[in-house]
Design a protein around this motif. Structure first.
Motif, PDB file in Angstrom:
ATOM      1  N   LYS A  22       1.168  -1.495  -0.029  1.00  0.00           N
ATOM      2  CA  LYS A  22       0.303   0.036  -0.187  1.00  0.00           C
ATOM      3  C   LYS A  22       0.652   1.323   0.224  1.00  0.00           C
ATOM      4  O   LYS A  22       2.038   1.228   0.847  1.00  0.00           O
ATOM      5  CB  LYS A  22      -0.620  -0.173   1.051  1.00  0.00           C
ATOM      6  N   SER A  23       0.683   2.611  -0.399  1.00  0.00           N
ATOM      7  CA  SER A  23       1.081   3.460  -0.297  1.00  0.00           C
ATOM      8  C   SER A  23       0.969   4.291   0.557  1.00  0.00           C
ATOM      9  O   SER A  23       0.118   3.968   1.463  1.00  0.00           O
ATOM     10  CB  SER A  23       0.725   3.758  -1.602  1.00  0.00           C
ATOM     11  N   ARG A  24       2.021   4.907   0.677  1.00  0.00           N
ATOM     12  CA  ARG A  24       1.874   5.589   1.957  1.00  0.00           C
ATOM     13  C   ARG A  24       1.107   6.934   1.777  1.00  0.00           C
ATOM     14  O   ARG A  24      -0.075   6.812   2.882  1.00  0.00           O
ATOM     15  CB  ARG A  24       3.663   6.660   2.425  1.00  0.00           C
ATOM     16  N   SER A  25       0.519   7.404   1.147  1.00  0.00           N
ATOM     17  CA  SER A  25      -0.246   8.350   1.007  1.00  0.00           C
ATOM     18  C   SER A  25      -1.664   7.616   1.614  1.00  0.00           C
ATOM     19  O   SER A  25      -1.847   7.880   2.072  1.00  0.00           O
ATOM     20  CB  SER A  25      -0.511   8.820  -0.429  1.00  0.00           C
ATOM     21  N   THR A  26      -1.930   5.723   0.694  1.00  0.00           N
ATOM     22  CA  THR A  26      -3.084   5.561   0.813  1.00  0.00           C
ATOM     23  C   THR A  26      -3.008   5.590   2.583  1.00  0.00           C
ATOM     24  O   THR A  26      -4.454   5.410   3.046  1.00  0.00           O
ATOM     25  CB  THR A  26      -2.914   4.315  -0.388  1.00  0.00           C
ATOM     26  N   THR A  27      -2.073   4.476   3.128  1.00  0.00           N
ATOM     27  CA  THR A  27      -2.633   3.945   4.023  1.00  0.00           C
ATOM     28  C   THR A  27      -2.334   5.453   5.213  1.00  0.00           C
ATOM     29  O   THR A  27      -3.832   5.624   6.484  1.00  0.00           O
ATOM     30  CB  THR A  27      -1.474   3.527   4.845  1.00  0.00           C
ATOM     31  N   ARG A  28      -2.143   6.685   5.500  1.00  0.00           N
ATOM     32  CA  ARG A  28      -2.094   7.793   5.695  1.00  0.00           C
ATOM     33  C   ARG A  28      -3.808   8.350   5.476  1.00  0.00           C
ATOM     34  O   ARG A  28      -4.150   8.612   6.837  1.00  0.00           O
ATOM     35  CB  ARG A  28      -1.346   8.101   5.469  1.00  0.00           C
ATOM     36  N   HIS A  29      -4.449   7.973   4.191  1.00  0.00           N
ATOM     37  CA  HIS A  29      -5.831   9.081   4.472  1.00  0.00           C
ATOM     38  C   HIS A  29      -6.208   7.500   4.799  1.00  0.00           C
ATOM     39  O   HIS A  29      -7.299   8.682   6.045  1.00  0.00           O
ATOM     40  CB  HIS A  29      -5.277   9.165   2.744  1.00  0.00           C
ATOM     41  N   ARG A  30      -7.057   6.612   4.714  1.00  0.00           N
ATOM     42  CA  ARG A  30      -7.134   5.771   5.303  1.00  0.00           C
ATOM     43  C   ARG A  30      -7.295   5.628   7.100  1.00  0.00           C
ATOM     44  O   ARG A  30      -8.405   5.250   8.284  1.00  0.00           O
ATOM     45  CB  ARG A  30      -6.735   4.140   5.136  1.00  0.00           C
TER      46      ARG A  30
END
Length: 70
Positions: A22-30
């Motif tokens: 998972k991208s860092r952006s996707t993880t942090r957004h979730r």
């Protein structure tokens, strides 16, 4: 990969393994979307005192399973 040692837990059962990173952006957004809600407190009368207790414990206080603390 399904039978590799990395995909097995302590009991030897197969565990779920993500297909791709998972991208860092996707993880942090979730993670940013998750919010804890405060417990709703309800006023009850127990042993002659007015207490504020969580709604799901009202029945236990009235039946005497939980004793009010000072």
């Amino acid at each position: 990969m399904a039978n590799s040692p990395e995909s097995r837990n302590q009991a030897g059962e197969t565990m779920a393994v993500p297909k791709r990173k998972k991208s860092r952006s996707t993880t942090r957004h979730r993670r940013a979307q998750w919010k804890a809600t405060p417990t709703q407190l309800v006023e009850i009368r127990a042993e002659g005192r007015v207490l504020r207790v969580p709604r799901h414990l009202v029945k236990a206080y009235h039946s005497g399973l939980i004793q009010p603390e000072d």
